[in-house]
Write an enzyme that holds these catalytic residues in place. Structure first.
Site, short mmCIF file in Angstrom:
data_model
loop_
_atom_site.label_atom_id
_atom_site.label_comp_id
_atom_site.label_asym_id
_atom_site.label_seq_id
_atom_site.Cartn_x
_atom_site.Cartn_y
_atom_site.Cartn_z
N ARG A 100 31.82 44.92 40.91
CA ARG A 100 32.13 43.84 41.86
C ARG A 100 33.19 44.29 42.84
NH1 ARG A 100 33.93 41.60 45.28
NH2 ARG A 100 34.22 39.39 45.71
N VAL A 136 42.40 38.83 42.91
CA VAL A 136 41.65 38.03 41.94
C VAL A 136 40.35 38.76 41.61
CG1 VAL A 136 40.72 35.76 41.37
CG2 VAL A 136 42.62 35.94 42.98
N PRO A 137 40.45 39.86 40.84
CA PRO A 137 39.21 40.51 40.41
C PRO A 137 38.39 39.54 39.57
CG PRO A 137 41.16 41.63 39.51
CD PRO A 137 41.64 40.50 40.32
N HIS A 138 37.10 39.48 39.86
CA HIS A 138 36.24 38.53 39.15
C HIS A 138 34.82 39.07 39.10
CE1 HIS A 138 36.08 37.48 43.42
NE2 HIS A 138 34.83 37.12 43.20
N CYS A 139 34.08 38.57 38.12
CA CYS A 139 32.69 38.99 37.95
C CYS A 139 31.98 37.99 37.05
CB CYS A 139 32.61 40.39 37.34
SG CYS A 139 33.18 40.49 35.62
#
Length: 153
Positions: free
Chosen positions: A51, A65-68
């Site tokens: 991502r 805000v790393p997100h997946c």
């Protein structure tokens, strides 16, 4: 759903050790894994790195805000880390990220993920909130700040 409900003192690190984006992504996934919030560390790490390669999750003002989405969770999970020196996330304002929230959502249930991202953006748009989080003295203190500020939204 409130952000403070997704966090716990076991998923907050007041002083991250990592110095690079790749290392901090791994460290944040390890936090989720240690807290028992994910079923497969490797699957989540791959999803979060994939991502991040599509587009940076550094949103500016010292926040990333790393997100997946991943099949390695059965509900939305989160962790928060503070980087004393900041991590280069290639944010639009070129400022290093000191507050790093990681979100991992269920593969086929995007609603909570989208709502959490919106709540984070709103909460962290305030310099006073960002400063208060950075000055928190413990995970419990940080959780209390998030809870109080989030209920004001």
């Amino acid at each position: 759903m409130y952000l403070y409900e997704l966090l716990g003192s076991d998923s907050i690190v007041m002083s991250l050790k990592s110095q690079t984006k790749d290392d901090v992504l791994e460290e944040m996934v390890d936090i989720l894994d240690s807290a028992g919030k994910i079923q497969s560390r490797d699957a989540v790490l791959k999803a979060i790195v994939d991502r991040e390669r599509i587009m940076t999750t550094g949103i500016g003002n010292g926040v990333a805000v790393p997100h997946c989405k991943s099949s390695a969770v059965d509900r939305l999970v989160a962790a928060l880390g503070i980087s004393p020196d900041g991590i280069d996330f290639q944010s639009p304002d070129n400022q290093p990220a000191r507050l790093i929230f990681i979100l991992v959502a269920e593969q086929n249930n995007p609603g909570p993920h989208v709502r959490a991202l919106a709540r984070l953006a709103k909460l962290l748009s305030s310099k006073a909130v960002r400063d208060a989080l950075l000055m928190a003295r413990s995970p419990e203190n940080l959780l209390q700040i998030v809870k109080e500020r989030e209920q004001e939204l």
